[in-house]
Write a protein that holds these residues in place. Sequence first.
Motif, short mmCIF file in Angstrom:
data_model
loop_
_atom_site.label_atom_id
_atom_site.label_comp_id
_atom_site.label_asym_id
_atom_site.label_seq_id
_atom_site.Cartn_x
_atom_site.Cartn_y
_atom_site.Cartn_z
N TRP A 107 -8.44 112.96 -8.94
CA TRP A 107 -8.90 113.48 -7.64
C TRP A 107 -9.63 112.37 -6.89
N SER A 108 -9.76 112.55 -5.59
CA SER A 108 -10.44 111.55 -4.78
C SER A 108 -11.08 112.23 -3.57
N ALA A 109 -12.23 111.72 -3.14
CA ALA A 109 -12.83 112.17 -1.88
C ALA A 109 -12.58 111.05 -0.88
N VAL A 110 -11.87 111.36 0.21
CA VAL A 110 -11.39 110.28 1.08
C VAL A 110 -11.73 110.52 2.55
N SER A 111 -11.92 109.41 3.28
CA SER A 111 -11.93 109.44 4.75
C SER A 111 -10.52 109.13 5.21
N LEU A 112 -10.04 109.89 6.18
CA LEU A 112 -8.70 109.67 6.69
C LEU A 112 -8.76 109.49 8.20
N PHE A 113 -7.73 108.86 8.75
CA PHE A 113 -7.72 108.52 10.17
C PHE A 113 -6.41 108.94 10.80
N ARG A 114 -6.51 109.76 11.84
CA ARG A 114 -5.31 110.16 12.58
C ARG A 114 -5.66 110.21 14.05
N HIS A 115 -4.80 109.62 14.88
CA HIS A 115 -5.04 109.60 16.31
C HIS A 115 -4.54 110.90 16.92
N GLU A 116 -5.39 111.96 16.79
CA GLU A 116 -5.02 113.27 17.32
C GLU A 116 -5.97 113.60 18.46
N ARG A 117 -5.71 114.73 19.15
CA ARG A 117 -6.63 115.16 20.20
C ARG A 117 -7.82 115.84 19.53
N PRO A 118 -9.02 115.25 19.68
CA PRO A 118 -10.17 115.82 18.98
C PRO A 118 -10.51 117.22 19.51
N GLN A 119 -10.83 118.13 18.63
CA GLN A 119 -11.28 119.48 18.96
C GLN A 119 -11.94 120.02 17.71
N LYS A 120 -12.48 121.24 17.82
CA LYS A 120 -13.16 121.80 16.66
C LYS A 120 -12.21 121.86 15.45
N GLY A 121 -12.61 121.24 14.35
CA GLY A 121 -11.77 121.25 13.15
C GLY A 121 -10.66 120.21 13.16
N ARG A 122 -10.63 119.37 14.19
CA ARG A 122 -9.60 118.32 14.27
C ARG A 122 -10.25 117.04 14.81
N TYR A 123 -10.30 116.03 14.00
CA TYR A 123 -11.00 114.80 14.37
C TYR A 123 -10.11 113.59 14.11
N ARG A 124 -10.57 112.42 14.57
CA ARG A 124 -9.77 111.21 14.35
C ARG A 124 -10.14 110.51 13.05
N GLN A 125 -11.41 110.63 12.67
CA GLN A 125 -11.75 110.33 11.28
C GLN A 125 -12.17 111.66 10.66
N PHE A 126 -11.54 112.04 9.56
CA PHE A 126 -11.94 113.26 8.88
C PHE A 126 -11.90 113.02 7.38
N HIS A 127 -12.27 114.05 6.64
CA HIS A 127 -12.44 113.87 5.19
C HIS A 127 -11.65 114.90 4.41
N GLN A 128 -11.16 114.47 3.28
CA GLN A 128 -10.42 115.39 2.42
C GLN A 128 -10.88 115.24 0.99
N ILE A 129 -10.81 116.34 0.28
CA ILE A 129 -10.82 116.30 -1.18
C ILE A 129 -9.36 116.37 -1.57
N ASP A 130 -8.95 115.45 -2.40
CA ASP A 130 -7.55 115.31 -2.71
C ASP A 130 -7.36 115.39 -4.22
N VAL A 131 -6.44 116.22 -4.70
CA VAL A 131 -6.14 116.23 -6.13
C VAL A 131 -4.66 115.90 -6.34
N GLU A 132 -4.37 115.19 -7.40
CA GLU A 132 -2.99 114.83 -7.72
C GLU A 132 -2.80 114.94 -9.23
#
Length: 435
Positions: A107-132
């Motif tokens: 598992w990993s706790a990560v910062s991710l980057f996506r060039h989306e239109r920012p709004q509540k719950g949607r950001y350009r840098q956001f964070h995920q908990i990721d399991v594989e």
Amino acid sequence: MAEKITAVKGMNDILPPDSARWEWFEAKVRALMARYAYANVRTPIVEPTALFVRGLGEVTDIVEKEMYSFVDSMNGDKLTLRPEATAGIVRAMIEHNVLYNGPMRVWSAVSLFRHERPQKGRYRQFHQIDVEALGFAGPDVDAEQILMCRALLRDLGIPMEHVRLELNSLGQPSERMAHRAALIAHFEAHADVLDEDAKRRLHSNPLRILDTKNPALQAVVEAAPQLMGFLGEASLAHLNAVRAVLDAAGLAYRINPRLVRGMDYYNLTVFEWITDKLGSQGTVCGGGRYDGLFEQLGGKPTPAVGWGMGVERMLLLLEAVGVLPPESSPDVYAVVPSAEVMPTVMAACEALRAAGLNVQMHASSADGMGSMKSQFKKADGSGARFALIFGETELAEGRVAVKPLRGEKTDAGQVQTLQPLDDIDSWAPGLRAAR
Ligand code: ATP
Ligand code: MG
């Protein structure tokens, strides 16, 4: 004054008191991962652009329009801020031959980057908990990961009535090819209603049209032939095995034949956890199986499955359902009546911390330690349950006064007591709040 510099649009600072919520959430996640025996991994934030183009698929929203890509001015390398976690983890596993000794859950706790239109719950840098789970072919691990998500929701105190699980199977590549031909035929027959994106994807990646967020396309998308009808026996058996585990575990779900995910690497099981508390940003967790990704990235065939959970959306959901993390205040506030005693007080505070207390020490300002009145005001504001008053007379006797601040009881009741500094272990642990 110099001109202010502000954060990049869509990228958030996480500051007190909010950061306490983050830490609380992360602690719950760490405990969960230990319980399920997932090991932590950390990979670089920057990866070669080719990793994502090859890994996620050229005709995906992320690769087509959401990646922060740039050229390294030192050597001309094409680089990208990671928009998702899986590709980097798989690259690392292949590069270091980590699965040499067998499959692995990480598992990993990560910062991710996506060039989306920012709004509540949607950001350009956001964070995920990721399991594989890497190197596992069977449906049991798919189900395990779905159950992990439920366990986390429970640990966090989110009532299950506020989230639902949707499940689908994307089958195998051959089944998708047959479905793809049927999809193209369907969309060609309705070419007049398609938007630019859909027209462009019609022949390159028609499955992606199903993922459109354009309301004008919903009707034609809903009428499209479903992959479920093209699945062979083995794929259906895999799905049914996942369902059997979920049924036995008493976890309700809905089969959503239209559920497709944002990356091309998925096959067989895909799933999303959705809440109706966050409007159109309602998906809090999504994942599935990606048995072909290792080969696509130059590794040996290796089955795998994983999910990513949006941390910001989970915190918004916690807020929406009224779950408040416990306050994080110091146990004691050290009141320092004069600058003369400060070195002794600091030494005592070190000993108190070593004994397990969380201690906030009063700090001096440019004009000294400040009045007792202002120090008690700060002690109150800190949220501490006790003030420790290091008066000169008491210190000379090797003692400190312990004053309850919010109706807390010491051994002697609610009154102020004097405690020996040479025997901290006899009384300090009693001042500790439950943590
Ligand atoms: P969406 O359909 O909402 O754009 P997605 O399918 O692109 O989500 P994934 O790539 O599957 O999302 O990422 C997993 C999770 O990460 C999502 O379910 C969501 O909780 C979170 N997430 C995705 N994009 C963002 C973003 N821009 N800001 C905040 N959280 C996000
Ligand atoms: Mg998205």
